[in-house]
Design a protein around this motif. Structure first.
Motif, short mmCIF file in Angstrom:
data_model
loop_
_atom_site.label_atom_id
_atom_site.label_comp_id
_atom_site.label_asym_id
_atom_site.label_seq_id
_atom_site.Cartn_x
_atom_site.Cartn_y
_atom_site.Cartn_z
N ASP A 19 -20.22 -7.97 24.57
CA ASP A 19 -19.29 -8.81 23.83
C ASP A 19 -18.32 -9.45 24.81
O ASP A 19 -17.91 -8.83 25.79
N TRP A 20 -17.93 -10.67 24.51
CA TRP A 20 -16.88 -11.36 25.27
C TRP A 20 -15.69 -11.56 24.37
O TRP A 20 -15.84 -11.95 23.22
N SER A 21 -14.48 -11.30 24.90
CA SER A 21 -13.30 -11.52 24.06
C SER A 21 -12.06 -11.66 24.93
O SER A 21 -12.14 -11.60 26.16
N MET A 48 -12.73 -14.39 27.67
CA MET A 48 -13.23 -15.54 26.92
C MET A 48 -12.50 -16.81 27.35
O MET A 48 -13.11 -17.87 27.48
N ARG A 69 -13.77 -17.83 30.76
CA ARG A 69 -15.12 -18.40 30.69
C ARG A 69 -15.08 -19.81 30.11
O ARG A 69 -15.77 -20.70 30.61
N GLU A 70 -14.26 -20.01 29.09
CA GLU A 70 -14.15 -21.35 28.51
C GLU A 70 -13.59 -22.33 29.56
O GLU A 70 -13.99 -23.49 29.59
N LYS A 77 -27.26 -20.06 26.36
CA LYS A 77 -27.72 -18.75 26.77
C LYS A 77 -29.23 -18.73 26.99
O LYS A 77 -29.98 -19.38 26.27
N TYR A 111 -25.50 -17.01 30.28
CA TYR A 111 -25.39 -18.47 30.18
C TYR A 111 -25.96 -19.14 31.41
O TYR A 111 -25.80 -18.67 32.52
N PRO A 116 -4.62 -15.41 25.08
CA PRO A 116 -5.82 -15.86 24.37
C PRO A 116 -5.51 -16.71 23.14
O PRO A 116 -6.37 -17.40 22.65
N THR A 117 -4.27 -16.65 22.64
CA THR A 117 -3.92 -17.52 21.52
C THR A 117 -3.18 -18.75 22.03
O THR A 117 -2.65 -18.75 23.13
N GLN A 118 -3.12 -19.76 21.20
CA GLN A 118 -2.34 -20.95 21.56
C GLN A 118 -1.25 -21.20 20.53
O GLN A 118 -0.88 -22.35 20.28
N GLY A 121 -5.91 -18.21 15.84
CA GLY A 121 -7.19 -17.56 16.11
C GLY A 121 -7.49 -17.40 17.59
O GLY A 121 -7.08 -18.22 18.40
N VAL A 122 -8.20 -16.32 17.92
CA VAL A 122 -8.77 -16.15 19.26
C VAL A 122 -10.28 -16.12 19.09
O VAL A 122 -10.78 -15.71 18.04
N THR A 123 -11.01 -16.55 20.11
CA THR A 123 -12.46 -16.60 19.95
C THR A 123 -13.15 -15.46 20.68
O THR A 123 -12.60 -14.89 21.63
N ILE A 124 -14.31 -15.07 20.18
CA ILE A 124 -15.11 -14.03 20.82
C ILE A 124 -16.55 -14.54 20.91
O ILE A 124 -16.90 -15.55 20.32
N ASP A 125 -17.37 -13.80 21.65
CA ASP A 125 -18.79 -14.13 21.74
C ASP A 125 -19.55 -12.81 21.70
O ASP A 125 -19.25 -11.90 22.46
N THR A 126 -20.50 -12.71 20.80
CA THR A 126 -21.33 -11.50 20.72
C THR A 126 -22.77 -11.89 21.01
O THR A 126 -23.12 -13.07 20.92
N PRO A 127 -23.63 -10.92 21.36
CA PRO A 127 -25.03 -11.26 21.68
C PRO A 127 -25.76 -11.88 20.49
O PRO A 127 -25.42 -11.60 19.34
N PHE A 156 -18.13 -5.48 16.19
CA PHE A 156 -17.22 -5.72 17.31
C PHE A 156 -15.86 -5.05 17.06
O PHE A 156 -15.32 -4.38 17.94
#
Lengths: 555, 555
Positions: free
Chosen positions: A68-70, A74, A77-78, A158, A176, A432-434, B93-99, B142
């Protein structure tokens, strides 16, 4: 932003779960302690209602080699994606998106020895499909099936490989790729040199300056093999042995050629003389031009001529200092036909005592099947970007009517691991938030209802103006909790609805994160909210780069 | 941008290909005319070298229910993503990435009747895994595996369902979901009303204003079933019958309840009285409060109370005009426990003569197995966004220690199909490239070498300044070809290296796309290139929204 992550995510967390559904057999290599209730999963008999009687072992993790990425990862990576997307657009690229799985026969016969690493989807009736192994073969299929004659395309997506993971080194089963490819009939080495420039510009744009791009040419390599006496049908397998020279000494590679791949020892020795050569393009060209053995080899001579043209173009782009012509570079994939390259840094190579570490890990950590779960301890990051020319791949999908292609693929997880290690300090300033504004209510005593609906109304006004705004999801919330939540959210401004002030048409505005808790803020008219907040936010927004861009660029 | 797309991509394009590898059995339902050489694919014996003797049929397409995205479609879709990403960030919101795949048991028992649509990966040794069916179950996994107590997360990613496709209606087997979910213990209906606001704000932000959000509450629905005499273990299957009321008349649904799902007719009739009710939240609440049958039902009363609270909050957000409390809304998925909702537009419903069209398609287009390849002709777009509250899902992964959650999922392909249909005209002004400058050389006669290296040097200077620049990949190129390529690239400025001018330290700058071909442009000093070009570009960049934002917002 209200979330808390456990600092160390156990990869083999086992939960006991109430369910009547037997779990699937756990991957023994991964979690030997998992007790599987059944070797095969039973079908799901009835959905929602579950018997609470049976307790089952439940494996709470992502599949092997995935993660998981968070949170801040995250965001970094963005930032890397954005940097590369800008780069690709700067060079006239357009983006495409292809399905994550392809018809299986599209992938068949494109990856040489690595084909065994392809993930297949189960045959559930219908077509046989597999997850994509890279973005290059799907791109060639896309070019062929849409009858495209020329395109500069980029694709960030991916890909999937059933390889041994080394998670902390950025080697994963789901990862990726960021690809830029140029398809079309152009003058020799012109798109190739632009791709090399993109490679260098991409890495320096990420603050990575201590890299080398190893170059070679398949026609020269094939010519060397031919001239040294390798039969045509053995070329690819000898080539894949040579490709291991970055990880193994010549003696081991020679042994593979002679013992496993059946080459006479004198052939291997002749090859050995060539693959030890490396230097600037012009230095290596001199050696190759002086070789009597190659002088009559058509393939080698064609490659030599092309490399001469390339030398001029990379001069014009002023990227010579990053390049190293290295005759040992072979690249495993079948589809390359011309120039090939890969970028490496210090982190690319395995540790000096790799074989010792590997032996130790195998002794201490291997599961029953003798494989170590994660190879991070004894492998390097590997190449951080790689690619080459593949002139025949599109033709394999379009009845031989081929479109020449050349491209580069950046390995995001590997770049990420380098950038994150470098950025350790700068991470503190990344949120991580804006969120920009936090709306609160202050009050108490008799008749105090917490102003929830009033907070909603004010918040809605800010949202409609495009301002990132949060408030606490409680009907009555005390002051401390609201300030704590505001701080966690990263908001820069608090908008406060006072029990007496708000009904009188007033709002209190307080700048956050300045440690002046005694500061009471400013009282404004409710009607002036948007103009006041916009003005404040603009004053914070100094010109120049934001924190994340700085971090990604290594500034 | 040099690419050309064939306007109509044949989905059943067959290529004859030289290869020794037998192709897999083609999906008979897809391309009945494909002659498969073998029922199972043989393993890939040797990669690169292929016998040219055997000619095989080769199926050049993406798998059923999937498609390639490119060109302007891709630009529009990215515009939609950006609009939703801004929305999600606006709400903290914060974003995540899962497989893309999960351990199979994670997905088991979460989707009711739809579980049969899950894609499994082949068992190639190791863990059993499946492609994710939605982003909600992976999110719950998650939250549980990272022991998160509260989070507002968004996730934009592909999900997979082995459903019958209706491609032009945006119903696909591989499709994007854009999800925003709020996890955490908060006051009743507070996060729920924010999610409803996000739903409305998301759609209006995409220029979609003629939608309705159908609302219902699982506790009320379950209470109705209970009060009407449905046994606890039958609730979910009766619920899934009711869920079909948007596509089928009550008589058909009643028949399913009685014949297929074994309910007494009087039970079905009692349910029928309730599920016909819809209106504003307060209107429907009045009906429910007046019902004697429900007055002693604990579940229904709790739901009624919660809907009363919601009515106040959606007033504060001023979104009542979009909402419709509809007791027939059931939603198929097992995991919902509270408020449920889905947004529909005119395009959501199937055509009025759907059953007639379906019969016709089945007669004319069905393959051997009786199924029509694509249902676009007789289905509607369906709901364009949907979601609900699921308070127990995280607990299924964390030993019962649950975190309440509520969320919304936007269906991008469906939104895209609406926006694209609306935007047909505006598309002309959209360019898939963002090229700003095109570098050319003019010259001829004796000694003229085309200035390729010189064009590279000038281009490199522009790249280094972050300016999107292209040039023609030919060593010598005539003027017309360079202008044609510049026009295709969408560049706004041509930088011209003249045979005599450039060696004298001069460059010619010409503004493109103004139809004044006779205009010779301006001659500047090479040293002034960057400042001059930057100034020109800025003058084009009028304030306000770019073309794609306008198009996506429907302005």
């Amino acid at each position: 932003m209200f979330h808390r992550l456990s600092t160390n995510i156990s990869r083999s967390l086992i939960r006991t779960m109430s369910t009547a559904i037997p779990v699937a057999a756990a991957d023994a290599a991964v979690v030997p302690q998992a007790k599987a209730a059944s070797a095969t999963p039973s079908s799901d008999k009835k959905g929602g209602k579950k018997s609470k009687k049976q307790e089952q072992q439940f494996l709470l993790k992502t599949p092997k080699g995935t993660k998981d990425w968070s949170d801040k990862d995250m965001v970094i990576r963005e930032g890397v994606f954005n940097s590369l997307t800008d780069l690709f657009k700067r060079h006239g690229g357009v983006t495409i998106d292809t399905p994550v799985f392809e018809l299986r026969e599209i992938l068949t016969g494109k990856y040489g020895e690595d084909s065994k690493l392809i993930y297949n989807l189960e045959d559930q009736g219908g077509e046989l499909t597999s997850l994509r192994y890279d973005l290059t073969v799907p791109f060639a299929r896309f070019v062929a099936s849409n009858s495209i004659s020329s395109i500069k395309r980029f694709h960030i997506a991916k890909v999937y490989r059933r390889d041994q993971p080394a998670m902390t080194k950025g080697r994963m089963r789901e990862f990726y790729q960021c690809d830029f490819d140029i398809a079309g009939n152009y003058d020799i080495m012109v798109p190739d040199s632009e791709i090399l420039n993109i490679l260098c510009e991409g890495l320096t744009g990420l603050g990575i300056n201590d890299f080398k791009v190893k170059l070679n040419h398949r026609k020269i390599l094939d010519g060397i093999f031919e001239a040294c006496g390798v039969k045509e049908e053995d070329v690819r397998k000898v080539s894949s042995a040579v490709d291991k020279l970055d990880k193994a000494p010549w003696e081991a590679v020679k042994k593979e050629m002679v013992v496993e791949k059946g080459q006479p020892e004198e052939v291997a020795d002749k090859i050995g003389e060539f693959v030890k050569v490396n230097g600037t393009i012009r230095e290596v060209l001199e050696v190759l031009k002086a070789s009597e053995l190659l002088s009559t080899n058509k393939s080698a001579q064609q490659g030599i001529e092309e490399m001469g043209v390339l030398a001029d173009y990379v001069d014009a782009f002023d990227i010579n200092n990053f390049l190293r012509f290295d005759l040992s570079l072979a690249r495993g994939l079948d589809y390359y036909t011309g120039l090939i390259y890969e970028a490496v840094t210090e982190a690319s190579a395995p540790p000096a005592n790799a074989s010792e570490l590997k032996e130790k890990a195998q002794k201490e950590k291997a599961s029953k099947d003798g494989e170590v779960e994660d190879a991070s301890e004894y492998v390097g990051v590997g190449s951080i970007a790689a690619g080459g020319r593949y002139d025949n791949l599109v033709g394999m999908f379009s009845n031989g009517k081929s479109i020449p292609c050349v491209g580069i693929s950046f390995g995001i997880e590997r770049l990420f691991s380098i950038i994150k290690a470098r950025a350790a300090k700068g991470l503190e300033n990344i949120s991580p938030t804006q969120t920009e504004v936090y709306v609160m209510a202050f009050g108490g005593g008799e008749g105090w209802n917490g102003f929830l609906k009033e907070r909603m109304t004010v918040t809605k006004k800010l949202w409609e103006a495009g301002i990132n705004t949060e408030y606490l999801f409680k009907s009555k919330a005390n002051i401390r909790k609201q300030f704590d939540a505001a701080e966690k959210s990263g908001a820069k401004i608090a908008v406060i609805l006072g029990k007496e002030e708000y009904p009188a048409g007033k709002l209190r505005i307080k700048v956050l994160g300045q440690g002046e808790d005694s500061d009471e803020g400013e009282l404004i008219n409710t009607d002036d909210l948007l103009s006041y907040v916009n003005q404040k936010l603009e004053s914070f927004n100094q010109d120049g780069l934001d924190e994340i861009s700085r971090l990604v660029k290594g500034l």
